[in-house]
Design a protein around this motif. Structure first.
Motif, PDB file in Angstrom:
ATOM      1  N   SER A   5      -1.442  -8.242  10.897  1.00 58.52           N
ATOM      2  CA  SER A   5      -0.428  -6.968  11.186  1.00 58.52           C
ATOM      3  C   SER A   5       0.098  -7.267   9.628  1.00 58.52           C
ATOM      4  O   SER A   5       0.639  -6.063   9.749  1.00 58.52           O
ATOM      5  CB  SER A   5       0.593  -7.551  12.749  1.00 58.52           C
ATOM      6  OG  SER A   5       1.530  -9.162  12.509  1.00 58.52           O
ATOM      7  N   THR A   6       0.357  -8.554   9.301  1.00 57.36           N
ATOM      8  CA  THR A   6       0.989  -8.409   8.021  1.00 57.36           C
ATOM      9  C   THR A   6       0.455  -7.440   6.959  1.00 57.36           C
ATOM     10  O   THR A   6       0.899  -7.244   6.368  1.00 57.36           O
ATOM     11  CB  THR A   6       1.202  -9.802   8.016  1.00 57.36           C
ATOM     12  OG1 THR A   6       2.139 -10.503   8.674  1.00 57.36           O
ATOM     13  CG2 THR A   6       2.119 -10.412   6.157  1.00 57.36           C
ATOM     14  N   SER A   8      -1.729  -5.563   7.583  1.00 58.25           N
ATOM     15  CA  SER A   8      -1.782  -4.040   7.602  1.00 58.25           C
ATOM     16  C   SER A   8       0.115  -3.238   7.318  1.00 58.25           C
ATOM     17  O   SER A   8      -0.700  -2.225   6.827  1.00 58.25           O
ATOM     18  CB  SER A   8      -1.518  -3.870   9.134  1.00 58.25           C
ATOM     19  OG  SER A   8      -1.493  -2.523   9.798  1.00 58.25           O
ATOM     20  N   ARG A   9       0.213  -4.109   7.266  1.00 62.04           N
ATOM     21  CA  ARG A   9       1.809  -3.156   7.025  1.00 62.04           C
ATOM     22  C   ARG A   9       2.082  -3.463   5.657  1.00 62.04           C
ATOM     23  O   ARG A   9       1.917  -2.185   4.731  1.00 62.04           O
ATOM     24  CB  ARG A   9       3.079  -3.937   7.150  1.00 62.04           C
ATOM     25  CG  ARG A   9       3.275  -4.142   9.052  1.00 62.04           C
ATOM     26  CD  ARG A   9       4.846  -5.017   9.406  1.00 62.04           C
ATOM     27  NE  ARG A   9       4.571  -6.065   9.269  1.00 62.04           N
ATOM     28  CZ  ARG A   9       4.220  -7.187  10.221  1.00 62.04           C
ATOM     29  NH1 ARG A   9       3.846  -6.479  10.959  1.00 62.04           N
ATOM     30  NH2 ARG A   9       4.968  -8.263  10.037  1.00 62.04           N
ATOM     31  N   SER A  12      -0.549  -0.427   4.825  1.00 61.10           N
ATOM     32  CA  SER A  12       0.665   0.840   4.960  1.00 61.10           C
ATOM     33  C   SER A  12       1.306   0.863   4.098  1.00 61.10           C
ATOM     34  O   SER A  12       1.357   2.354   3.770  1.00 61.10           O
ATOM     35  CB  SER A  12       0.355   0.460   6.237  1.00 61.10           C
ATOM     36  OG  SER A  12      -0.283   0.795   7.223  1.00 61.10           O
ATOM     37  N   GLN A  72      -2.099   3.916  11.308  1.00 61.58           N
ATOM     38  CA  GLN A  72      -0.905   4.065  12.023  1.00 61.58           C
ATOM     39  C   GLN A  72      -1.703   5.752  12.021  1.00 61.58           C
ATOM     40  O   GLN A  72      -0.845   6.093  11.309  1.00 61.58           O
ATOM     41  CB  GLN A  72       0.399   3.814  11.592  1.00 61.58           C
ATOM     42  CG  GLN A  72       0.732   4.110   9.843  1.00 61.58           C
ATOM     43  CD  GLN A  72       2.233   3.926   9.808  1.00 61.58           C
ATOM     44  OE1 GLN A  72       2.268   2.788   9.494  1.00 61.58           O
ATOM     45  NE2 GLN A  72       2.581   4.508   8.429  1.00 61.58           N
TER      46      GLN A  72
END
Length: 327
Positions: A5-6, A8-9, A12, A72
């Motif tokens: 998730s890190t 991915s952020r 993004s 996202q």
């Protein structure tokens, strides 16, 4: 160790910034055309320089939006996508495509090729002009004494293109028109100011009709003054062709793209692009070109049969070839 998730952020956030930066870059095209010509010349010039790179903004912006879409989904992603698409497609008018062609309808094939001042081997050019794919009329840009000698000493080309208007020069602004059809009323227009360049005008006798032809290679936009001189040259030649009436054509390395002010000014004088976007420069490795700098513009009396880039001539530009029929 960073979590998924890190990562991915992280990706993004940067893709989001990249998408918005590309959208802002794309907006320089309409902004540069809306700025007053005689006010803020430096700002107008800088905006135009950025406006030429719509291919880059669209390609990078779409990739960034694709990454965001995969990671996202958000409503705001529509906004940069809309900006990129609108700015890319907002271009001067193009000639109407011929819907059906009669078997006996005459077609004029016109090409323009920047030979590059540094070129010394004109074998690819000679091979093209001797081939079945060679155009009926060809505008040659950055036409030097070496190029002139190469064509003059080739009997096959001389026989195939007996009609010529040539103005070779030792700088990048020599021009020539070689034609299978007679050229009348030939004019060599010499520069009037330090920002102007050479232009050629002639009347082509084709299919028992008179076709008014202008060839030019304005200065690249190295400064705001050169940009204004280029745009003025395009407008002057477009108006000349409009006043001449009948069928008109303008061709050359115009040092501008469909997103900048110059071709819009020519459109106001009723000249239309004779083909879709055809990137011709920088012709890296003989296949990769980004900017559509070489153009053929035509009066509304023409219909477009097709348009394409020509063969690699060893120059930093690819030729443009259009096939047209009169309405």
């Amino acid at each position: 160790m960073p979590t998924r998730s890190t990562v991915s952020r992280f990706i993004s956030a940067r893709a989001q910034w990249l998408a918005w930066l590309c959208a802002l870059g794309a907006l320089t095209a309409p902004v540069s055309r809306m700025l007053p010509i005689d006010q803020m010349p430096m700002l107008q010039w800088l905006a135009e320089l950025a406006a030429h790179w719509q291919w880059l903004y669209a390609a990078v912006g779409v990739m960034a939006l694709g990454v965001l879409l995969a990671l996202q989904r958000a409503w705001w992603q529509v906004l940069p996508a809309l900006v990129l698409t609108t700015c890319f497609l907002w271009q001067p008018a193009i000639l109407t495509q011929a819907s059906a062609r009669r078997a006996d309808a005459p077609v004029l094939t016109l090409g323009t090729a920047n030979l590059n001042l540094a070129t010394s081997d004109f074998t690819p050019l000679a091979q093209w002009l001797e081939s079945a794919d060679a155009p009926d009329v060809l505008v040659l840009v950055e036409y030097t004494q070496l190029a002139h000698a190469a064509l003059a000493h080739n009997p096959a080309i001389a026989a195939r293109y007996p009609h010529r208007l040539t103005a070779p020069q030792p700088d990048p602004f020599g021009l020539a028109i070689v034609s299978r059809y007679p050229l009348n009323d030939a004019q060599v227009l010499h520069p009037r100011t330090e920002h102007d360049t050479l232009r050629l005008r002639a009347t082509l006798t084709w299919n028992d009709r008179q076709v008014h032809l202008s060839a030019l290679h304005p200065m690249p936009p190295l400064s705001s003054a050169f940009s204004r001189a280029r745009d003025q040259a395009l407008q002057d030649e477009a108006r000349h062709l409009a006043q001449a009436g009948g069928l008109g054509l303008m061709a050359g390395d115009l040092n501008t793209t469909p997103w900048a002010r110059g071709l819009w000014g020519a459109e106001q004088a009723q000249m239309r692009r004779a083909g879709p976007i055809l990137p011709t420069w920088p012709n890296a490795w003989g296949w990769l070109s980004v900017l559509p700098l070489d153009h053929v513009l035509a009066s509304p009396g023409w219909l477009r049969v097709d348009a394409s880039t020509g063969p690699n001539l060893g120059s930093d530009h690819l030729p443009v070839v259009v096939r047209l029929m009169a309405q």
